[in-house]
Design a protein around this motif. Structure first.
Motif, PDB file in Angstrom:
ATOM      1  N   MET A 117       0.843  -1.184   0.000  1.00 44.27           N
ATOM      2  CA  MET A 117       0.000   0.000   0.000  1.00 44.27           C
ATOM      3  C   MET A 117       0.887   1.246   0.000  1.00 44.27           C
ATOM      4  O   MET A 117       1.898   1.310   0.704  1.00 44.27           O
ATOM      5  CB  MET A 117      -0.904   0.011   1.233  1.00 44.27           C
ATOM      6  N   TYR A 145     -14.949   1.114  -3.414  1.00 43.56           N
ATOM      7  CA  TYR A 145     -14.359   1.589  -2.153  1.00 43.56           C
ATOM      8  C   TYR A 145     -15.022   0.923  -0.955  1.00 43.56           C
ATOM      9  O   TYR A 145     -14.346   0.645   0.044  1.00 43.56           O
ATOM     10  CB  TYR A 145     -14.491   3.104  -2.038  1.00 43.56           C
ATOM     11  N   TRP A 149     -13.246  -2.255  -0.481  1.00 40.47           N
ATOM     12  CA  TRP A 149     -11.911  -2.018   0.077  1.00 40.47           C
ATOM     13  C   TRP A 149     -11.994  -1.723   1.575  1.00 40.47           C
ATOM     14  O   TRP A 149     -11.237  -2.275   2.374  1.00 40.47           O
ATOM     15  CB  TRP A 149     -11.267  -0.845  -0.659  1.00 40.47           C
ATOM     16  N   TRP A 150     -12.932  -0.871   1.959  1.00 38.42           N
ATOM     17  CA  TRP A 150     -13.057  -0.473   3.359  1.00 38.42           C
ATOM     18  C   TRP A 150     -13.578  -1.619   4.224  1.00 38.42           C
ATOM     19  O   TRP A 150     -13.162  -1.779   5.367  1.00 38.42           O
ATOM     20  CB  TRP A 150     -13.978   0.742   3.475  1.00 38.42           C
ATOM     21  N   ARG A 194     -10.707  -3.753   5.013  1.00 36.02           N
ATOM     22  CA  ARG A 194      -9.864  -3.167   6.073  1.00 36.02           C
ATOM     23  C   ARG A 194     -10.496  -3.363   7.445  1.00 36.02           C
ATOM     24  O   ARG A 194      -9.788  -3.654   8.425  1.00 36.02           O
ATOM     25  CB  ARG A 194      -9.662  -1.669   5.794  1.00 36.02           C
ATOM     26  N   ILE A 219      -9.190  -1.413  -6.550  1.00 40.47           N
ATOM     27  CA  ILE A 219      -9.515  -1.480  -5.128  1.00 40.47           C
ATOM     28  C   ILE A 219     -10.685  -2.403  -4.822  1.00 40.47           C
ATOM     29  O   ILE A 219     -10.940  -2.676  -3.644  1.00 40.47           O
ATOM     30  CB  ILE A 219      -9.811  -0.076  -4.554  1.00 40.47           C
ATOM     31  N   PRO A 270      -9.269  -5.952  -2.576  1.00 38.90           N
ATOM     32  CA  PRO A 270      -8.256  -5.302  -1.728  1.00 38.90           C
ATOM     33  C   PRO A 270      -7.187  -6.235  -1.195  1.00 38.90           C
ATOM     34  O   PRO A 270      -6.307  -5.800  -0.451  1.00 38.90           O
ATOM     35  CB  PRO A 270      -9.102  -4.747  -0.571  1.00 38.90           C
ATOM     36  N   ASN A 277      -2.290  -0.121  -4.299  1.00 36.48           N
ATOM     37  CA  ASN A 277      -3.341   0.448  -3.460  1.00 36.48           C
ATOM     38  C   ASN A 277      -4.135  -0.599  -2.691  1.00 36.48           C
ATOM     39  O   ASN A 277      -5.158  -0.271  -2.080  1.00 36.48           O
ATOM     40  CB  ASN A 277      -4.300   1.278  -4.324  1.00 36.48           C
ATOM     41  N   ASP A 278      -3.691  -1.856  -2.710  1.00 36.08           N
ATOM     42  CA  ASP A 278      -4.368  -2.895  -1.946  1.00 36.08           C
ATOM     43  C   ASP A 278      -3.990  -2.800  -0.469  1.00 36.08           C
ATOM     44  O   ASP A 278      -3.040  -2.108  -0.086  1.00 36.08           O
ATOM     45  CB  ASP A 278      -3.997  -4.278  -2.496  1.00 36.08           C
ATOM     46  N   LEU A 279      -4.735  -3.509   0.334  1.00 36.10           N
ATOM     47  CA  LEU A 279      -4.510  -3.463   1.782  1.00 36.10           C
ATOM     48  C   LEU A 279      -3.156  -4.073   2.143  1.00 36.10           C
ATOM     49  O   LEU A 279      -2.756  -5.086   1.557  1.00 36.10           O
ATOM     50  CB  LEU A 279      -5.619  -4.219   2.508  1.00 36.10           C
TER      51      LEU A 279
END
Length: 287
Positions: A1, A81, A84-85, A88, A259, A262, A268-270
């Motif tokens: 990331m 997104y 992605w979130w 996370r 993304i 993720p 930009n991946d986790l």
């Protein structure tokens, strides 16, 4: 990331990171520029079309479709997104659950051998899950230090979760932990599999093909028709304008593609490998 300072505006503007969409789209942008120049030349120089030509009315179509494509791309990026979130948050839950399990075991267990077993196996679950989600071959070294037998043809995280629960069950059978303590620990162990299942749902359920293909086709044909109408009002300035419009629209789609999964190895991946490393550090401190 990618690690960055969000307050450095000048750096963002003039720096082209290898994950920046500008580099990825540069060949296509060059093609769009050449194509726009050819269309402009044919309309203005070769066919001598005037502003009274009906071709210029194609801009009315662009005005109507511009709103539609903006809604589609906004939905696309927001959906990506959210995935992605959510990923996370799931890995954040894994961090907290690993800490809680290690914290409770550090108080309940008295023998050093039992502590050392969980000191190795709890971080091993995070490392195995990280490799499992990124489609990497799980390293056997993760298990060799534990002297445990594994089946390379079965689900790795499930095998580690089973080992954890088996050890907890053996501790209960031997009287080292009580029934109440077993119930307390069961919730933490179950949460590991819950996190794994939720991460697999994100990874194995991409955006439907027809939706993703439609957006790409929509962007392509929208941009390819732009020079026909704008040549009359912009002349050869149509070339940079069309390139910029393509860059904006295609970049949004590229970012969404990157993304929405993720757990890969994109910039930009986790940072799941780093999170797994932190889990190992925290668990070793507690146990």
């Amino acid at each position: 990331m990618v690690q960055y300072n969000p307050k450095e505006w000048i750096t963002f503007i003039f720096r082209f990171h290898k994950s920046d969409t500008f580099r990825q789209l540069l060949p296509m942008m060059a093609f769009i520029g050449i194509y726009s120049g050819i269309i402009g030349y044919l309309e203005m120089e070769y066919y001598n079309l005037s502003e009274n030509s009906h071709v210029k009315n194609i801009t009315m179509m662009h005005a109507m479709l511009g709103f539609v494509i903006s809604l589609l791309l906004a939905y696309r990026t927001n959906t990506a997104y959210d995935r992605w979130w959510e990923g996370r948050k799931l890995w954040g839950s894994l961090v907290n659950n690993s800490r809680n399990l290690a914290l409770k075991l550090s108080v309940m267990l008295k023998e050093e051998s039992d502590r050392n077993y969980f000191k190795k196996l709890i971080p091993a679950y995070a490392s195995v899950l990280q490799k499992h989600l990124s489609d990497e071959d799980t390293a056997k070294e993760l298990f060799e230090g534990l002297n445990l037998k594994i089946d390379q043809h079965k689900h790795y995280p499930n095998q580690v979760a089973k080992m954890l629960f088996q050890k907890i069950h053996d501790l209960y059978q031997s009287g080292k932990i009580s029934g109440d303590q077993l119930i307390i620990l069961n919730g933490e162990l179950q949460s590991f599999t819950d996190v794994c299942g939720a991460c697999e749902r994100i990874k194995n359920t991409p955006i439907p093909y027809s939706y993703s293909a439609f957006i790409k086709k929509f962007i392509f044909f929208y941009v390819m028709t732009l020079p026909f109408g704008y040549v009359f009002s912009l002349g050869y300035y149509t070339i940079p304008v069309v390139i910029f419009i393509f860059y904006v629209l295609a970049s949004l789609e590229l970012i969404a593609e990157e993304i929405e999964d993720p757990f890969g190895s994109d910039e930009n991946d986790l940072p799941t490998a780093k999170i797994a490393s932190n889990i190992k550090k925290h668990v070793e401190e507690l146990l």
